[in-house]
Design a protein around this motif. Sequence first.
Motif, mmCIF file in Angstrom:
data_model
loop_
_atom_site.group_PDB
_atom_site.id
_atom_site.type_symbol
_atom_site.label_atom_id
_atom_site.label_comp_id
_atom_site.label_asym_id
_atom_site.label_seq_id
_atom_site.Cartn_x
_atom_site.Cartn_y
_atom_site.Cartn_z
ATOM 1 N N TYR A 249 0.868 -1.181 0.000
ATOM 2 C CA TYR A 249 0.000 0.000 0.000
ATOM 3 C C TYR A 249 0.901 1.226 0.000
ATOM 4 N N GLY B 97 -2.410 4.381 -2.175
ATOM 5 C CA GLY B 97 -3.729 3.763 -2.002
ATOM 6 C C GLY B 97 -4.800 4.361 -2.906
ATOM 7 N N THR B 98 -4.387 5.080 -3.952
ATOM 8 C CA THR B 98 -5.405 5.768 -4.758
ATOM 9 C C THR B 98 -6.012 4.895 -5.851
ATOM 10 N N ALA B 99 -5.511 3.694 -5.993
ATOM 11 C CA ALA B 99 -6.086 2.813 -7.018
ATOM 12 C C ALA B 99 -7.033 1.801 -6.384
ATOM 13 N N LEU B 100 -7.495 2.094 -5.158
ATOM 14 C CA LEU B 100 -8.229 1.072 -4.425
ATOM 15 C C LEU B 100 -9.722 1.006 -4.689
ATOM 16 N N SER B 101 -10.364 2.140 -4.846
ATOM 17 C CA SER B 101 -11.820 2.110 -4.750
ATOM 18 C C SER B 101 -12.482 1.792 -6.074
ATOM 19 N N GLY B 102 -13.745 1.382 -5.975
ATOM 20 C CA GLY B 102 -14.588 1.271 -7.152
ATOM 21 C C GLY B 102 -15.593 2.396 -7.064
ATOM 22 N N LEU C 241 -13.109 1.221 1.859
ATOM 23 C CA LEU C 241 -12.261 1.028 0.691
ATOM 24 C C LEU C 241 -11.975 -0.458 0.510
ATOM 25 N N ILE D 212 -9.714 -2.802 0.590
ATOM 26 C CA ILE D 212 -8.350 -3.091 1.024
ATOM 27 C C ILE D 212 -8.134 -4.606 0.986
#
Lengths: 289, 159, 711
Positions: A42, A45-50, A57, A59
């Motif tokens: 990590y 962490g900016t590519a985590l969400s949909g 998030l 994770i």
Amino acid sequence: MPQNNAGHAPETSKRTSPRVYTPRSQSELLQLLRRHPGSRIYAGGTALSGLEDTGRLAIPATVVALYGVDDLRRIARTDRYLEIGANATIRAVSRVGSNVIPKTLYDCLPHIVPPGLRTIATLVGNVCVQGTTTTSVAPLIALGSSIEIRRVGGSRWITVQRFRSGEGAYLQPGEVVTRLRIPLSPWDAQVYRPSEDGRISFAALARRSKGGVDAVRIVIGTRLPEVIHNRELDAELTGRKLPLPDRDIRAAAERMRNTAQAHDPGFSSFDLYRIERLVSWFLRSLTRR
Amino acid sequence: MRVRFTLNGKAVQVDAEPEARLSDVLMHHLEIASMRQDCSEGRCGSCLVIFEGIIVSSCMIPMFRVLGTEVVTIEGLFGSRDLRDIERGFQSTGFEPCRYCAAPKTLLTHAIISENTRPREEELEVQAQAVRCRCTSYQHFLEAIRNAAKQRRSRTRDI
Amino acid sequence: MIVSRPLRSLLRDKTLNPRTIRSPGMQFVFTIRSDRAHARIIRLEAQGLPEGIVFIDASALAEGAALRIEDDSMPILAAETVRYVGEPIGLLVGPDMDALREAVSCIRCTYEEFPALLGPTSGSDESLYQEVHRSCGDIEEAFGSAADTILTAVDTGLQEHFYADPHSAFARVANDGCIEVTTATQWLHHVQQTVSSALGQTEKRVRVHGIDAGPTLEGKVWFPSLVAAHAALAASVTGLPCVLAYSRAEDLFSSPKRPAGSVRIRTALLEDNSVAGADVQIDYDGGAYPVFSAEMLQRLLVAALGAYQIPALRVSVRCHTTNTAPAGPFSGMDALAWLGAERWIGDVAVRTGTEPVELRLRMLPKQDQTLMFNDFADAREQTAPLLKDVVERSDFRRKFAAYELQRKQRSNIVDHPGRTNGIGISLTAQGSGFSGRREDLYPSSVTLRLDQDGHAWIATSARASTSVIHGYWVARVCDVLGIDADTVHIAGFDTDTAPPSGPNMISRVTMIHTRLLEQCLQAVRKKRFQKPLPIEITRSWRRARKQVWDADACTGMPYPERSWAACVVEVEADPITFEARVTSAHIVAYTGKVIDPKSARNSLATAAVHAITWAGRESALVGPRASIARDGPVWFSSPFRNEPPVTVILVEDGAQANPLGLGELAFSCVPAAYASALSQALGVSVERLPSTAGNQYLAAGTLTRSAGDDA
């Protein structure tokens, strides 16, 4: 079956809270990765969400976070290289300034993440996220950048191109990318042009000497994980006298178009047209300069 | 997990899942009235906070990352001279954000001019796009930030 | 002068927000939607729902429940037939959103699928919902005597409103048994009507607390009523407070959009290059349940040939119903017609080799002559000076001539090495208020009360999208009654306090309610020292007798008021990528009395930027099965990228003491000027908006490549 709110089938698996490790040094980081080889790194962490507004998030189950490792924030410059730590944010990189960062990369920085995430998203993270190559990957490959991969007891450098092409170079369990090294070679022409629709980006470099072209690199970022880069074409253009004859420019552009078509049969004729035109525009601009 | 951190200068603790979004916790657990969440992927700028001194979309900050940090929302500026500078700057520009983006646009302005009362235009133009509410034009917002910076300079005698 | 609201009070605003509200026992509501575009529901059931979760379908609604706007209506929950992908068919209610998401898998719906219409049918009336036809002059003779004909074609796509906050509603059963609903809406009393209909309650048993919707581009006129009805139904069934808050993804997927439309104009040209007549056909897709269709048709008809006068005109305007999501009003309800009209006159200018400004001035009605489809006699008087002003300020004539010369010298845009330029001009009007007698369907009123303690209260359900209007109201009360600003209050935005005033759209608040307040003020002033306090005055809107509008004959005044604007847009196009950038925009507008010049200019400039993004790149995409595509370009694309400088000049005359409205002007004039400018820059007629790079490539490609090439 009916759709849920956002038109996607819902995830029905039960959640378990992620286990998060926050090492404070590189050695602690490497030890943790050895103990937990299946963990995910990590960084920003900016590519985590949909798109789903779930209040959480996405994770992964085991996470090793880099943000506590201060020496990975380091951005160092030598005569030959710019070295960027895995924790250096896009904003921190852009603040190094346009007089140091190669123009093709500098022009790309505002396009990598939305402005509200520039302060946490990392450049190395952008290289590591498997997805499109329309952002920093194309300019970094054009610049001949490399990454340092470390594990307990060893490290290795590989080029970003090789890393992204998947030639056996993806991270092995227990490994982490710690640095990005960008050669600071002098280039006379540097270009980064993303398309408005986000389907392609164009990164190109050229160096001239004694009325000719000393080196050329043309790389196209796409929505696929790999870039379009015809190294033979780069090599053939190198050493040519300027101005390049129009028929040679057309031939080079057409070759790039053919390379692109072979790379992704899903390209529309408009994509191929743009690629062809961008290549010929760049080569013509060398003559004009 | 129990997360202790500093919110608007005061120590707080909250029980939250490690992957909970900071924006969600601020809204629902800590009842921060100014907090909004819209796109949930860091694009819209509705949920901007100052996190460890930097402006960031809080919907992308998981709670495990908040442990021991310092978070400032617009409530943290209430009654401050900093807020008055911004208010004057906005007013002199005739800039009136809507009730949905007033907080993030004010906080963003604060972050920009606190870091540099003479922000570089190139940097300003990128940063100002962080809030994408369409109630005002972007050029008008830029002008408002510049005027807020002017107010700040004049108060701090950085002329 | 206005009294502006300080930033610090805006920041401390504690207005209840359904999205953040939490109350004891509160339940969440999750909408179950159809995944079929057109089907009969054979069976809808919930199997094995976890404890504590309730499923509600249409059987819980009162008999005859529907969302109604004039003669248009739609189900609150589909009962027998679904007509678009995303149509609500049921609600899941429970204390935890995660559990609700998981419970979706317990809902089973069996359908008998029917053929779906995914767009208006051409060549048949299968999709036709409503139409209007009008003509004047002898159109057959015009075409019979024509030496040449021109065909103008314009198509537009769906567009997202992009309001500041996704739809949400909170509902609960109050102690007195009434239903209380809180939602952000542009039409407070429509929420009340719809919730009443859903629950089979009298309107008095439903209380609605409105939240200022902010800038919405008319995206919160009627849809909040549907969302509120769902929340209220859940609260009524469970007896618990319920919140229904769409995520942005759900909102993009399910909320109504600006309808897609097309304009086709066939023009008869005589040998001397004058226009003998035109045949106009305007079509738009209202989706599964068109709303405001009568008003839309009327407005499109009136604006069919813009501000221009020709000897013979035939107009047909058609609203279609298809199996796509309902599409309703957008800021600029008649923008499609203005776009068509201005592209038309641009085509005529090109074909006849006439300078576009000259042609426009020539084709405006003569002095004191009315337009064909209305009796507004001010077209020339108002627009000619605006046109001349905008031409001068933008240096239009010189630039147009230079770019035209460059266009003619280019052999082929595809081989052109550098960037190309173009400049376009357009003219538009905004009709403020509903057309004809329709204003009477939405009676507007304002109440002003002066209390014994010296405080004044303004009560109305009209809410402007900016605080300027309210600031002006407060300032007027201060001026006329000589009291301090902190003793003037705008009463609550709720159905108990505010009298009905119809939807807050098409500049009704600016134009109508400001006048009503003025009438109240004068009445209070007269009575103030003659009668004891409190004095309460209510004034309601009536259209002036002279303003009678005959919709059949198309004579009279269609709208209570009208404002005008002329616009010039300059673009730079890149033939390598076919991307275009607006380099400048000029708008000169006549909008009556200007309350706050700075704010009005900013408001028009902001609207111009939105209109440029619509014209240039921002369209909701329709994905598979006619649902809105989730990854379309509307997903928070930055509206600010390459934002051009917009110069706005507001022309005032002493004769008009009232504001006439300006909210829609930019949406009607900027896209047409943009399309003209881009056509010149690329050397092809831009017929499709938004004119994305791909669209432009396709258009230019017809010059060099074979048809059927994809982009």
